[in-house]
Design an enzyme around this catalytic site. Structure first.
Site, PDB file in Angstrom:
ATOM      1  N   ASP A 237       0.769  -1.111   0.144  1.00  0.00           N
ATOM      2  CA  ASP A 237       0.038  -0.251  -0.118  1.00  0.00           C
ATOM      3  C   ASP A 237       0.781   1.242   0.128  1.00  0.00           C
ATOM      4  O   ASP A 237       2.021   1.162   0.151  1.00  0.00           O
ATOM      5  CB  ASP A 237      -1.134   0.098   1.253  1.00  0.00           C
ATOM      6  CG  ASP A 237      -0.094  -0.189   2.502  1.00  0.00           C
ATOM      7  OD1 ASP A 237       0.253  -1.277   2.805  1.00  0.00           O
ATOM      8  OD2 ASP A 237       0.576   0.879   3.029  1.00  0.00           O
ATOM      9  N   ASP A 239       0.449   3.824   2.207  1.00  0.00           N
ATOM     10  CA  ASP A 239       0.321   4.228   3.656  1.00  0.00           C
ATOM     11  C   ASP A 239      -0.629   5.437   3.742  1.00  0.00           C
ATOM     12  O   ASP A 239      -1.649   5.266   2.797  1.00  0.00           O
ATOM     13  CB  ASP A 239       1.745   4.677   4.343  1.00  0.00           C
ATOM     14  CG  ASP A 239       1.535   4.779   5.730  1.00  0.00           C
ATOM     15  OD1 ASP A 239       1.192   4.111   6.262  1.00  0.00           O
ATOM     16  OD2 ASP A 239       2.226   5.661   6.295  1.00  0.00           O
TER      17      ASP A 239
HETATM   18  N1  LIG Z   1       1.161   1.206   5.719  1.00  0.00           N
HETATM   19  C1  LIG Z   1       1.630   0.305   6.705  1.00  0.00           C
HETATM   20  N2  LIG Z   1       2.089   0.665   7.791  1.00  0.00           N
HETATM   21  C2  LIG Z   1       2.820   0.031   8.576  1.00  0.00           C
HETATM   22  N3  LIG Z   1       2.888  -1.506   8.538  1.00  0.00           N
HETATM   23  C3  LIG Z   1       2.457  -1.793   7.293  1.00  0.00           C
HETATM   24  N4  LIG Z   1       2.492  -3.048   6.749  1.00  0.00           N
HETATM   25  C4  LIG Z   1       2.105  -2.990   5.620  1.00  0.00           C
HETATM   26  N5  LIG Z   1       1.704  -1.796   5.270  1.00  0.00           N
HETATM   27  C5  LIG Z   1       1.896  -0.971   6.429  1.00  0.00           C
END
Ligand SMILES: Nc1ncnc2[nH]cnc12
Ligand SMILES: CSC[C@H]1O[C@H](OP(=O)(O)O)[C@H](O)[C@@H]1O
Length: 319
Positions: A237, A239
């Site tokens: 992703d 974030d």
């Molecule tokens: N956006 C994210 N923040 C923290 N850990 C993750 N693991 C996978 N995506 C994450």
């Protein structure tokens, strides 16, 4: 059969790949998944408690064995803050591994690191909150040690793995090992909640490229236990830093995790045999001796109890 030389710490994604194997085992006593054959489960009780799962001994087609632990347990019931890193690393050391190849799902803090891409980071920013046990020393045992952590990953192991990962990546996906002319940097947050938009933007300003909740204390404890340690990350992703997009949701992470599982399986299978061979042939330097100047308490002050406990991971200094 000799001891496993490599330990694998699996995340949700690698667990997806191993779960059918486990289910099969409980019915027939025989398991096989592609090129990995289940040899046995070892229930390990370390001086720091039990690891997240049994240590599963799996065989590669050559017969070489690897030791696998599911970081969040086989039902994904252990949060990142609750993972017993001390027990996981100690259990892998105890069954004889020399180096760990760990896997992690990460969020991307850079446009060019797209969902599905692989990253092998070389640097870490620790944003955990001291609620995880992150050392084998102190803790009222009267033994002080300061491990070097300037290079949080085993450089030789990571650079050995990188071309192997690249070889098996499906077209359209990239492997990132650096950001321009600087190291690829992973920020580890406490969680379990994801970051705010402000935090996510701050991490970008600090120079972080990816984010997870898992690498600390695993990498620190592997250093203290004189084990090689590298991390293979897959981006799930973006974030929360992209202002015109919704912040990350678990649904998004899980969707990408599932589509990433096949790729990770190929990567794991391609990498593990080569890493095993390289360690056997001493092409990747052993970490034995790396703690020799780190222990600052005089040997004659070690107590019987501290020797008993610490000799589990560092027999050369505490026997
Ligand atoms: N956006 C994210 N923040 C923290 N850990 C993750 N693991 C996978 N995506 C994450
Ligand atoms: C399921 S999203 C958050 C979770 O994913 C990563 O876990 P792992 O490193 O085991 O793949 C991340 O560190 C978080 O713990």
């Amino acid at each position: 059969m000799t001891n496993p030389l490599i330990g694998v710490i699996g995340n949700s994604l690698l667990l997806l790949m191993f779960l059918p194997v486990l289910k099969h085992f409980s019915y027939s006593g025989f398991y096989k998944l592609d090129s990995l054959k289940h040899v046995k489960d070892v229930g390990v009780q370390t001086p720091w408690g039990r690891p997240s799962s049994n240590v599963m001994i799996l065989a590669l087609p050559s017969g070489a064995q690897i030791a696998f632990i599911a970081r969040h347990g086989i039902n994904h019931s252990i949060t990142p803050s609750e993972v017993n890193g001390q027990a996981n690393i100690a259990a892998l050391k105890h069954v004889g591994v020399k180096a760990i190849v760990a896997f992690s799902a990460v969020g991307s803090l850079r446009e060019e690191i797209k969902p599905g891409d692989f990253i092998i980071p070389n640097q870490v920013i620790d944003r955990t909150k001291s609620i995880r046990q992150h050392t084998y020393f102190g803790l009222n045992q009267g033994v002080v040690a300061h491990a070097m952590f300037g290079e949080p990953f085993t450089t030789e192991l990571s650079s050995f793995i990188a071309p192997l990962v690249k070889q098996v990546l499906p077209s359209g996906l990239n492997l990132h090992t650096n950001h321009g002319d600087r190291d690829s940097t992973l920020v580890c947050m406490e969680g379990p909640q994801f970051s705010t938009r402000a935090e996510s933007r701050m991490y970008r300003q600090l120079g972080a490229d990816i984010i997870n909740m898992s690498v600390i204390p695993e990498a620190k404890l592997a250093k203290e236990a004189e084990l090689g340690y590298s991390l293979i990350c897959t981006s799930t992703d973006y974030d929360a830093w992209r202002m015109n997009e919704e912040p990350v949701t678990v649904a998004e992470v899980i969707k990408t995790l599932t589509t990433n599982a096949e790729n990770s399986k190929f990567v794991a299978q391609n990498v593990l045999q080569h890493v095993h061979d390289a360690i056997s042939a001493n092409k990747i330097p052993s970490q034995n001796g790396s703690m020799q100047f780190s222990i600052v308490t005089s040997k004659d002050k070690f107590t019987k109890e501290s020797k008993e406990k610490l000799s589990y991971i560092l027999p050369d200094y505490f026997k």
